[in-house]
Design a protein around this motif. Structure first.
Motif, mmCIF file in Angstrom:
data_model
loop_
_atom_site.group_PDB
_atom_site.id
_atom_site.type_symbol
_atom_site.label_atom_id
_atom_site.label_comp_id
_atom_site.label_asym_id
_atom_site.label_seq_id
_atom_site.Cartn_x
_atom_site.Cartn_y
_atom_site.Cartn_z
ATOM 1 N N ASN A 383 13.672 41.879 -8.643
ATOM 2 C CA ASN A 383 14.833 42.412 -9.382
ATOM 3 C C ASN A 383 16.069 42.515 -8.498
ATOM 4 N N LYS A 384 16.321 41.458 -7.724
ATOM 5 C CA LYS A 384 17.467 41.433 -6.829
ATOM 6 C C LYS A 384 18.393 40.273 -7.167
ATOM 7 N N ASP A 385 19.693 40.474 -6.942
ATOM 8 C CA ASP A 385 20.660 39.382 -7.040
ATOM 9 C C ASP A 385 20.622 38.588 -5.744
ATOM 10 N N PHE A 386 21.236 37.412 -5.774
ATOM 11 C CA PHE A 386 21.217 36.576 -4.571
ATOM 12 C C PHE A 386 22.004 37.228 -3.431
ATOM 13 N N SER A 387 22.963 38.068 -3.782
ATOM 14 C CA SER A 387 23.744 38.755 -2.750
ATOM 15 C C SER A 387 22.885 39.716 -1.943
ATOM 16 N N GLU A 388 21.695 40.062 -2.456
ATOM 17 C CA GLU A 388 20.790 40.966 -1.752
ATOM 18 C C GLU A 388 19.742 40.219 -0.935
ATOM 19 N N ASN A 389 19.841 38.901 -0.890
ATOM 20 C CA ASN A 389 18.877 38.090 -0.154
ATOM 21 C C ASN A 389 18.987 38.330 1.347
ATOM 22 N N THR A 390 17.852 38.580 2.012
ATOM 23 C CA THR A 390 17.845 38.816 3.464
ATOM 24 C C THR A 390 17.196 37.668 4.247
ATOM 25 N N LEU A 391 16.691 36.654 3.533
ATOM 26 C CA LEU A 391 16.085 35.517 4.226
ATOM 27 C C LEU A 391 17.178 34.650 4.828
ATOM 28 N N PRO A 392 17.186 34.437 6.144
ATOM 29 C CA PRO A 392 18.253 33.626 6.758
ATOM 30 C C PRO A 392 18.287 32.205 6.193
ATOM 31 N N ALA A 393 19.481 31.694 5.966
ATOM 32 C CA ALA A 393 19.620 30.316 5.487
ATOM 33 C C ALA A 393 19.030 29.342 6.495
ATOM 34 N N ALA A 394 19.055 29.722 7.775
ATOM 35 C CA ALA A 394 18.504 28.862 8.830
ATOM 36 C C ALA A 394 17.009 28.635 8.631
ATOM 37 N N HIS A 395 16.316 29.601 8.020
ATOM 38 C CA HIS A 395 14.878 29.429 7.769
ATOM 39 C C HIS A 395 14.630 28.357 6.711
ATOM 40 N N VAL A 396 15.453 28.319 5.676
ATOM 41 C CA VAL A 396 15.317 27.268 4.656
ATOM 42 C C VAL A 396 15.651 25.918 5.270
ATOM 43 N N ALA A 397 16.691 25.874 6.092
ATOM 44 C CA ALA A 397 17.070 24.622 6.755
ATOM 45 C C ALA A 397 15.930 24.115 7.636
ATOM 46 N N GLN A 398 15.295 25.013 8.379
ATOM 47 C CA GLN A 398 14.198 24.618 9.264
ATOM 48 C C GLN A 398 12.981 24.167 8.464
ATOM 49 N N LEU A 399 12.720 24.837 7.346
ATOM 50 C CA LEU A 399 11.597 24.448 6.502
ATOM 51 C C LEU A 399 11.787 23.031 5.971
ATOM 52 N N VAL A 400 12.995 22.728 5.507
ATOM 53 C CA VAL A 400 13.293 21.386 5.014
ATOM 54 C C VAL A 400 13.185 20.362 6.147
ATOM 55 N N GLU A 401 13.633 20.740 7.324
ATOM 56 C CA GLU A 401 13.533 19.832 8.483
ATOM 57 C C GLU A 401 12.075 19.503 8.789
ATOM 58 N N LEU A 402 11.187 20.493 8.692
ATOM 59 C CA LEU A 402 9.765 20.268 8.960
ATOM 60 C C LEU A 402 9.160 19.317 7.931
ATOM 61 N N ILE A 403 9.655 19.392 6.692
ATOM 62 C CA ILE A 403 9.186 18.466 5.652
ATOM 63 C C ILE A 403 9.725 17.065 5.922
ATOM 64 N N GLU A 404 11.016 16.986 6.251
ATOM 65 C CA GLU A 404 11.656 15.680 6.487
ATOM 66 C C GLU A 404 11.028 14.940 7.657
ATOM 67 N N THR A 405 10.600 15.663 8.673
ATOM 68 C CA THR A 405 10.036 15.040 9.880
ATOM 69 C C THR A 405 8.517 14.926 9.821
ATOM 70 N N ASN A 406 7.954 15.183 8.632
ATOM 71 C CA ASN A 406 6.517 15.040 8.390
ATOM 72 C C ASN A 406 5.643 15.971 9.228
ATOM 73 N N VAL A 407 6.230 17.049 9.718
ATOM 74 C CA VAL A 407 5.417 18.044 10.426
ATOM 75 C C VAL A 407 4.527 18.775 9.431
ATOM 76 N N ILE A 408 5.063 19.033 8.230
ATOM 77 C CA ILE A 408 4.280 19.629 7.158
ATOM 78 C C ILE A 408 4.542 18.851 5.872
ATOM 79 N N SER A 409 3.623 18.964 4.928
ATOM 80 C CA SER A 409 3.813 18.334 3.625
ATOM 81 C C SER A 409 4.513 19.314 2.701
ATOM 82 N N SER A 410 4.967 18.812 1.570
ATOM 83 C CA SER A 410 5.625 19.676 0.592
ATOM 84 C C SER A 410 4.676 20.756 0.089
#
Length: 500
Positions: A383-410
């Motif tokens: 029950n939170k708006d996006f303005s209350e998000n505390t997950l760093p954007a850098a974590h999403v960027a790193q997660l996508v990087e791990l997928i792109e470089t085949n370190v992990i699967s989707s």
């Protein structure tokens, strides 16, 4: 009474087809630390009558002083709505007696509003766009609040809201369905939040809508648009102070059904003000609809006409942030996003900013999917708006990087995200900690493939006649490797081994 009114612009009745026509008056509380005509504080949660000046309380001899910041916020909003800014405007007294209005009048702007005509482009759910004309935006002061539930025999007045600055945004009768009305209010709310002129908090009453609903015979609306003759439209009823998107839709549907039923039974519609009762799911009469002359409007003698300098308006215009329509077009152009993805992202300013922070150097479509699906879903569950998000954007960027470089699967990425969301560290740290790296060693994958084919010779032989059966083998290999095998490598090796 029929059960529903669809989002179609033509509604079938017992005696023919009908159309709904709507215009909305949105009341937006100006983002300001002080009230419109006094220095009293504005804020939610204060005790009763703790934020009231002598001006707000209507003490004799107390003169209003216009808050310049509120004027600036109104001008900024007008510019954001692509509307005409009137260099000269005037404040009027709207006279009526009610216990929460201690002066016996409300200071508003009837004859010369601060903002004139404009237009807003609204996105419908199907991805199409429609325009809604803005008739005017004017500044006015809010009234207080009556409290009836503290005593069985007495009512109480809280004047904390009295004098709070409101912007009333009046639309043209351009809305034709409940869906369009909701989309329009959402768009206005988004623009106000981007501008920083209203926080858009409907739960606290900082944004609410008066919905004017009428029905007419099919085809009459087009005649009205062609001639401007309001006689083609039905008598309207105003539903006051609706403060949620769901209630706006429900109120319109009920009111349209009510009016159609009355007309088809040979009755007539009385112009009146109504309230929506969400518990009963119906509108009920509040009072007859007053006209301007009933309020005995006249220019407020304590306030001079407001004259704005062109240079000041230009200065405000230069300070405007990037607005939703411009941001949508830029996200599509700069990141190659679809119109749908861009619209979802710009629906909340914080969400769009978060996406851009995460998308630098990464697959923009993949980042968009993670932001609008996984992150948004977790916030909604809390029950939170996006303005209350505390997950760093850098974590999403790193997660996508791990997928792109085949370190992990989707597939593994979702498990990684679970751990990251629960505060176990960055995606890279989680992958290392839980041993979630994708198996890319073709030798190890080939060994697993050989073992599964050897254990299932009949299924392997059948693949030649039924190639889609390879999916079963893919699932078995992924299961044998704990979901860590590279899916592309698994498919390539299986195809080679099975002669596909």
């Amino acid at each position: 009474m029929t059960d529903t009114v669809s989002n179609a612009k033509t509604i079938k009745g017992r005696t023919g087809d009908w159309e709904i026509v709507m215009g909305l008056e949105i009341h937006a509380q100006v983002a300001s630390k002080a009230k419109l005509f006094s220095g009293a504080a504005v804020g939610f949660g204060a005790g009763p009558n703790e934020q009231v000046s002598l001006v707000d309380a209507g003490f004799p001899g107390m003169l209003p002083t216009l808050n310049k910041h509120c004027v600036e916020q109104a001008v900024k909003t007008g510019l954001g709505l692509r509307a005409q800014i009137n260099k000269r405007s005037q404040f009027d007294r709207k006279n009526y007696f009610y216990p929460d209005l201690p002066t016996g009048y409300q200071i508003s702007q009837l004859y010369y509003p601060i903002v004139g005509e404009g237009v807003v482009e609204v996105e419908a759910e199907d991805g199409s766009f429609f325009n809604v004309g803005i008739e005017r935006l004017h500044l006015e002061q809010d009234a207080g609040k009556l409290i009836h539930d503290l005593s069985p025999t007495e009512s109480y007045v809280d004047l904390n809201r009295a004098g709070t600055a409101l912007m009333e945004i009046v639309s043209r009768p351009d809305l034709r369905t409940p869906e369009e009305a909701v989309a329009y209010v959402k768009k206005i709310r988004t623009i106000l939040i981007y501008l920083g002129t209203c926080d858009g908090d409907m739960e606290k009453g900082n944004l609410r809508a008066d919905v004017n609903v009428s029905v007419c015979r099919a085809g009459n609306y087009e005649k009205f648009k062609a001639t401007g003759d309001f006689g083609y439209l039905g008598t309207r009823c105003e539903i006051k102070n609706v403060n949620s998107f769901r209630f706006i839709s429900q109120a319109i549907q009920y009111e349209a059904r009510r009016q159609i039923e009355i007309l088809e039974d040979g009755g007539s519609i009385t112009q009146e003000t109504r309230l929506y009762d969400p518990t009963a799911g119906e509108t009920r009469s509040m009072r007859s609809k007053e006209e301007a002359q009933d309020y005995r409007y006249f220019p407020d003698p304590d306030l001079l006409p407001l004259d704005l300098e062109e240079a000041w308006i230009a200065e405000i215009k230069a300070s405007l942030p990037e607005l939703p329509d411009d941001k949508r077009k830029r996200l599509m152009a700069d990141y190659g996003l679809s119109q749908y993805d861009a619209i979802v992202l710009i629906s909340e300013q914080a969400k769009a900013d978060y996406f851009e922070a995460a998308a630098k150097g990464r697959d923009a479509k993949l980042v968009s999917n993670w932001v609008t699906n996984e992150v948004s879903a977790r916030l909604a569950a809390d029950n939170k708006d996006f303005s209350e998000n505390t997950l760093p954007a850098a974590h999403v960027a790193q997660l996508v990087e791990l997928i792109e470089t085949n370190v992990i699967s989707s597939k593994i990425a979702k498990e990684v995200f679970d751990h990251v969301w629960n505060g176990e560290g960055s995606p890279a740290e989680v992958v290392e900690k839980h041993g979630l790296k994708q198996v890319t060693d073709t030798g190890a994958i080939e060994k697993a493939v050989d073992e599964i084919i050897a254990a299932n010779p009949d299924k392997a032989a059948a693949v030649a006649d039924k190639p889609q059966a390879i999916g079963w083998f893919v699932g078995q290999v992924m299961k044998a490797t704990g979901g860590k095998a590279n899916p592309a490598a698994v498919n390539d090796i299986l195809k080679a081994k099975l002669g596909l």
